[in-house]
Structure formats: C-alpha cells, structure tokens
Write an enzyme that holds these catalytic residues in place. Structure first.
Site, mmCIF file in Angstrom:
data_model
loop_
_atom_site.group_PDB
_atom_site.id
_atom_site.type_symbol
_atom_site.label_atom_id
_atom_site.label_comp_id
_atom_site.label_asym_id
_atom_site.label_seq_id
_atom_site.Cartn_x
_atom_site.Cartn_y
_atom_site.Cartn_z
ATOM 1 N N THR A 135 0.819 -1.219 0.000
ATOM 2 C CA THR A 135 0.000 0.000 0.000
ATOM 3 C C THR A 135 0.851 1.267 0.000
ATOM 4 O O THR A 135 0.512 2.261 -0.653
ATOM 5 C CB THR A 135 -0.920 -0.007 1.248
ATOM 6 O OG1 THR A 135 -1.789 -1.130 1.139
ATOM 7 C CG2 THR A 135 -1.742 1.250 1.357
ATOM 8 N N THR A 184 1.714 -4.781 4.132
ATOM 9 C CA THR A 184 1.559 -5.232 5.520
ATOM 10 C C THR A 184 0.972 -6.646 5.622
ATOM 11 O O THR A 184 1.181 -7.326 6.615
ATOM 12 C CB THR A 184 0.652 -4.271 6.315
ATOM 13 O OG1 THR A 184 -0.631 -4.212 5.684
ATOM 14 C CG2 THR A 184 1.258 -2.879 6.391
HETATM 15 N N1 ASP Z 1 -2.641 -5.448 0.386
HETATM 16 C C1 ASP Z 1 -1.554 -4.625 0.860
HETATM 17 C C2 ASP Z 1 -0.290 -5.457 0.798
HETATM 18 O O1 ASP Z 1 -0.041 -6.224 1.680
HETATM 19 C C3 ASP Z 1 -1.834 -4.145 2.243
HETATM 20 C C4 ASP Z 1 -0.794 -3.190 2.791
HETATM 21 O O2 ASP Z 1 0.261 -2.985 2.264
HETATM 22 O O3 ASP Z 1 -1.088 -2.605 3.861
HETATM 23 O O4 ASP Z 1 0.443 -5.332 -0.147
#
Ligand code: ASP
Length: 347
Positions: free
Chosen positions: A12, A86
């Site tokens: 993200t 994340t």
């Molecule tokens: N879907 C994203 C990922 O893990 C979520 C994030 O980065 O917070 O790439």
C-alpha cells in the site's frame, strides 16, 4: 554520511488509486522524493526496485531472492530498509531472519496503511523511523511501524484499518520512536554472516476448529512434507475417539510418513506446552514438535527451512525446537506462564 539501501517490494505504501477504483502498485520513487525529501538528509540512500507487488503475491521463491540480494548488497551499506505490504510482512520478516543468520547490520522492514501520496498517510513517518532504525537500531531483521520497532519473526499483523497495525505479543519492543528514538540492543549473533536461502515449500498450515473432519487433513498428508498445526490454547485438539473427530490418527499417520508436525497456539500470548493436557501429551508421544511461543508464520517458515537443510529427523526436530534468531522463548515449560503440571485432564 551513512549509507543505506532502500529496497522497494510493493504494498500500500507505494500504491495509487483508491475508492472508487482499487489500490494498485504505482511508480514509487518519484512520489518518495517529492513527499519525503527529508529522508535523504538522514543518509546517503540508494533506491532499488526489487519488485512492485501487493504482498499477497509474495512467495517463498521471492523470499530467497530477496535474502540473496540483501546478503550480496549489505557489505556496501550501514543498514537496509525494505518496504513491503503489511499483509504478509510478518512472513517475509520471519523468512529473512532465518535466511540471514549472523546478520551484523539492521534490516528494517516497513509499510503503511495509507499510500505515501495521500494527505493522511502514515507512510512518511514509518519511512523516516525505519531509516533511523536501520542506522541506529539493533542488527537484526525488524519491522518498524507506527513509532514501534518489533522483532520481525515475533510480529503479527493485528489490525486492518488502524495505524498501529502490528503487535509482538510474546517479545518486548526493540525500539520506541517517540520524541526520542530509543532502541534495545537486540540480537548479537555469533558466527559469520551466512545465506541460508533454501526452503521446502510443500508444507501446510492447519487450524484446528470445532467440527474439523479429521479425514480432510489425513487426505492431505501424502501431498506435504511438513505440517504446522494451530491448536487451541496450550496445544489442545479433539482427542476422544468416541466423539468421532479425534486428530490423534493424524499425528500417527504423519509420524509413519516422516512428516513433521509443529504445534503452535491459536492464542497470541504465551505458547504451547504439550505436556500440560492429555491431547498435547498424546501428540508428543506420537512425535509432535512443540512450536513453543512462535507465531504461526515464524513456525511455518522455520519448518520450510528445517525441511530444506535437515534430512535427519532428530537434527530437524532439534532445529525446530531450538531458538535460532530469537523467534521463540528458550524454555517451553515457562512459555505457558504457569509451573509445568503434568497432563492435567482436559475434560
Ligand atoms: N494489500 C496490501 C499489501 O499487503 C496491504 C498493505 O500494504 O497494507 O500489499
């Protein structure tokens, strides 16, 4: 000026878009330079695009490539920051910690809940704190998020839509980045820096739940080389054969097929103590391995590595049940938080 490697893998933090369209990976370094120019006052930063993926696309082969890359590049730098989504951050951090034994410089992973380009993004502070942690923090694989530094292989993603997305229920913080940035000494690993990038990925992570038909995991056994079982509480699972859902035959069959079964807990705090209840004791008698207070993600990656490097059953069991890079507490009987009582009856 200290030298720092910043590897972008996606997530993200570097995405663009958002409602009504979906967030997707976008050009990151241009946004980084315009939104966070002060980052480059902290260190001489070399930017590298490793990949640009939503972290749900991460796979063991990419962990191996990432570890190999870091192993090769780190001698030229004082530390590294790895940006990552994340969702699977705790898996990748665990993998890197096992693959880079003897690490003597910080490798700090970070991400964010909102893209860097957004006004209320948490990405800017996470990046600045991660760079600071990579310059001043402990020489291990860690996760920097929302002003906290966590041991990578102890962390869990616990929140989807709040900024304090991570927790480390079984290990204290490695750092707090408040008005002052304070760091713990962390791991001081013995021995030279090494690369152990091989993994056996034919493993399965199985969660016990009321109503689990034992025939399903039994049918799976011929397909896998190892199993992590997320059991209840101290390592419990249905045992009573008269109730029709006993998982004991799974342990028996796994043993007969030389498929190691590592038991971890569904509870986040403390860990399994297989000698405490009847079902755990029965699993132990069938050769189950205690994952102690490891997170399921750390246990899974450790099992993948144990299978890749240890053909001998005893050596593999020792590897899995011994702390390697701070991923588990040394004495499993203390993990539960009570003095070990033998085989308390579960019913
Ligand atoms: N879907 C994203 C990922 O893990 C979520 C994030 O980065 O917070 O790439």
């Amino acid at each position: 000026m200290p030298r720092l490697l910043l590897l972008h893998t996606g997530g993200t933090l570097g995405m663009a878009g958002g409602r009504p369209s979906a967030l997707r990976p976008a050009a990151f370094f241009k946004t980084l330079k315009s939104r966070c120019p002060e980052l480059f006052q902290l260190a001489d930063i070399e930017l590298e695009l490793f990949c640009n993926l939503d972290s749900s696309e991460m796979q063991p082969a990419l962990w191996s490539r990432l570890a190999t890359h870091l192993h090769r590049r780190l001698p030229d730098f004082d530390g590294a920051v790895v940006t990552h989504g994340t969702d699977t951050l705790a898996y990748t951090a665990s993998a890197l910690s096992f693959m880079l034994p003897g690490l003597d410089k910080p490798v700090v992973m970070t991400g964010s809940q909102r893209p860097l380009g957004e006004v209320r993004s948490d990405a800017r502070l996470n990046l600045i704190d991660a760079v600071l942690s990579a310059l001043q923090g402990p020489p291990e694989v860690s996760i920097c998020f929302d002003s906290h530094l966590y041991r990578g292989n102890r962390a869990r993603k616990v929140k989807v839509a709040e900024y304090d997305a991570f927790d480390s229920p079984n290990y204290p913080l490695l750092g707090t980045l408040g008005v002052e940035a304070l760091f713990a000494p962390g791991l001081r690993q013995k021995g030279p820096r090494r690369l152990r990038e091989r993994l056996e990925s034919r493993v399965f992570l199985l969660k016990v739940f009321p109503g689990l038909d034992p025939a399903l995991p039994l049918a799976l056994l011929p397909q896998v080389r190892g199993l992590v079982l997320e059991a209840y509480g101290a390592g419990n699972y249905p045992l009573d054969p008269t109730l029709g859902h006993s998982l004991l035959p799974l342990f028996r069959e796994a043993r007969a097929r030389d498929v190691p079964v590592v038991v971890v807990s569904q509870a986040h705090r403390n860990g399994v103590d297989l000698s405490l209840y009847e079902s755990g004791a029965a699993a132990l008698a069938e050769g189950a391995l205690s994952g102690g207070d490891m997170t399921p993600s750390a246990a899974l990656v450790k099992l993948m590595q144990g299978l890749a490097y240890h053909q001998d059953k005893e050596a593999r069991a020792r590897f899995i049940q011994t702390p390697i890079v701070g991923e588990m507490t040394d004495r499993p009987s203390n993990v539960h938080g009570t003095p070990a009582k033998k085989s308390r009856r579960a019913r």
